[in-house]
Write a protein that holds these residues in place. Structure first.
Motif, mmCIF file in Angstrom:
data_model
loop_
_atom_site.group_PDB
_atom_site.id
_atom_site.type_symbol
_atom_site.label_atom_id
_atom_site.label_comp_id
_atom_site.label_asym_id
_atom_site.label_seq_id
_atom_site.Cartn_x
_atom_site.Cartn_y
_atom_site.Cartn_z
ATOM 1 N N VAL A 134 0.848 -1.189 0.000
ATOM 2 C CA VAL A 134 0.000 0.000 0.000
ATOM 3 C C VAL A 134 0.887 1.243 0.000
ATOM 4 O O VAL A 134 0.624 2.208 -0.728
ATOM 5 C CB VAL A 134 -0.988 -0.016 1.190
ATOM 6 C CG1 VAL A 134 -1.714 1.315 1.325
ATOM 7 C CG2 VAL A 134 -1.979 -1.165 1.041
ATOM 8 N N ALA A 175 2.214 1.719 -3.393
ATOM 9 C CA ALA A 175 1.177 2.229 -4.293
ATOM 10 C C ALA A 175 1.115 3.755 -4.236
ATOM 11 O O ALA A 175 0.718 4.397 -5.216
ATOM 12 C CB ALA A 175 -0.185 1.619 -3.949
ATOM 13 N N PRO A 212 -2.274 3.179 -7.363
ATOM 14 C CA PRO A 212 -3.014 2.070 -6.756
ATOM 15 C C PRO A 212 -3.593 1.061 -7.750
ATOM 16 O O PRO A 212 -4.318 0.165 -7.345
ATOM 17 C CB PRO A 212 -4.144 2.797 -6.022
ATOM 18 C CG PRO A 212 -4.409 4.003 -6.859
ATOM 19 C CD PRO A 212 -3.053 4.419 -7.396
ATOM 20 N N GLN A 213 -3.271 1.182 -9.049
ATOM 21 C CA GLN A 213 -3.848 0.277 -10.035
ATOM 22 C C GLN A 213 -3.557 -1.175 -9.659
ATOM 23 O O GLN A 213 -2.420 -1.539 -9.412
ATOM 24 C CB GLN A 213 -3.269 0.547 -11.446
ATOM 25 C CG GLN A 213 -3.459 1.946 -11.935
ATOM 26 C CD GLN A 213 -2.400 2.915 -11.401
ATOM 27 O OE1 GLN A 213 -1.555 2.572 -10.588
ATOM 28 N NE2 GLN A 213 -2.488 4.159 -11.844
ATOM 29 N N LEU A 267 -4.401 -2.763 -7.011
ATOM 30 C CA LEU A 267 -4.312 -3.039 -5.573
ATOM 31 C C LEU A 267 -5.655 -3.523 -5.003
ATOM 32 O O LEU A 267 -5.684 -4.326 -4.072
ATOM 33 C CB LEU A 267 -3.835 -1.788 -4.836
ATOM 34 C CG LEU A 267 -3.494 -1.913 -3.367
ATOM 35 C CD1 LEU A 267 -2.426 -2.982 -3.137
ATOM 36 C CD2 LEU A 267 -3.030 -0.574 -2.820
ATOM 37 N N VAL A 312 -8.856 3.275 -1.966
ATOM 38 C CA VAL A 312 -8.320 2.846 -3.260
ATOM 39 C C VAL A 312 -9.399 2.953 -4.333
ATOM 40 O O VAL A 312 -9.135 3.395 -5.458
ATOM 41 C CB VAL A 312 -7.728 1.413 -3.168
ATOM 42 C CG1 VAL A 312 -7.445 0.835 -4.545
ATOM 43 C CG2 VAL A 312 -6.462 1.434 -2.328
ATOM 44 N N GLU A 366 -8.956 5.100 -7.699
ATOM 45 C CA GLU A 366 -9.019 4.489 -9.017
ATOM 46 C C GLU A 366 -10.132 5.141 -9.833
ATOM 47 O O GLU A 366 -9.972 5.392 -11.029
ATOM 48 C CB GLU A 366 -9.236 2.978 -8.912
ATOM 49 C CG GLU A 366 -8.006 2.241 -8.426
ATOM 50 C CD GLU A 366 -8.229 0.761 -8.206
ATOM 51 O OE1 GLU A 366 -9.395 0.335 -8.002
ATOM 52 O OE2 GLU A 366 -7.236 0.014 -8.238
#
Length: 189
Positions: free
Chosen positions: A100, A103, A108-109, A111, A174, A178
């Protein structure tokens, strides 16, 4: 230094062979202190050499026969000394937390699925702990040993509760990141 003490604890609860200890680590102690079959056998040898445990005499010595071990008085004294010893908390080392953090640098792709997988694993572990409590600690079971074992189990239950709450928070964060990156705005946008 905790593996020898985990083994001494297990052997004081019940004299066991190395194989039995491995199974017990898989079923109970391993939830908070893990060890491989090889580590357990290596440590049994060291504990025996140190005079803290001994192999119980077998009925007929046979090559390859399982040795069952018991704790000697010196082993009990060592375990009591260790229980009373001061020790600072150890820092948490969890690869998911590091991922994390990473990321935050690379984005964060991808995750989200891993966070959801961990969430499910922690739900399963919490259910397993709750089933253990129901099975092993019925009302009225108040011996000192039972109360202390239940206390350890409650620590595991509370830790799983922490992970569930944190993973839900992480998934929400996240998901919103995203969504913001793909232009949809995502949850909470």
């Amino acid at each position: 230094m905790s593996l020898p003490h985990a083994i001494l604890t297990a052997l004081l609860e019940k004299p066991s062979s190395g194989l039995e200890l491995t199974r017990r680590f898989d079923r109970s102690i391993g939830y908070f202190w893990s060890a491989t079959h090889q580590q357990i056998y290596r440590e049994l040898g060291r504990l025996e050499e140190s005079g803290l445990i001994r192999a119980l005499p077998g009925e007929v010595p046979v090559r390859g026969q399982r040795k069952e071990y018991e704790v000697l008085p010196a082993g009990g004294a060592e375990l009591a000394r260790w229980v009373a010893e001061s020790q600072d908390p150890k820092p948490m080392r969890d690869p998911l937390l590091l991922r994390v953090r990473a990321a935050g640098v690379v984005g964060p792709q991808g995750l989200g699925p891993e966070l959801r997988r961990h969430l499910e694993l922690h739900r399963e572990r919490l259910a397993r702990y709750e089933a253990i409590e129901e099975r092993d600690f019925p009302p009225g079971r108040d011996a000192v040993e039972d109360r202390l074992r239940r206390l350890v189990l409650h620590g595991g239950i509370a830790l799983e509760g922490f992970w569930l709450a944190w993973l839900e928070e992480a998934l929400a964060e996240v998901g919103s990141m995203e969504g913001a990156q793909d232009g949809s705005g995502g949850p909470g946008a």
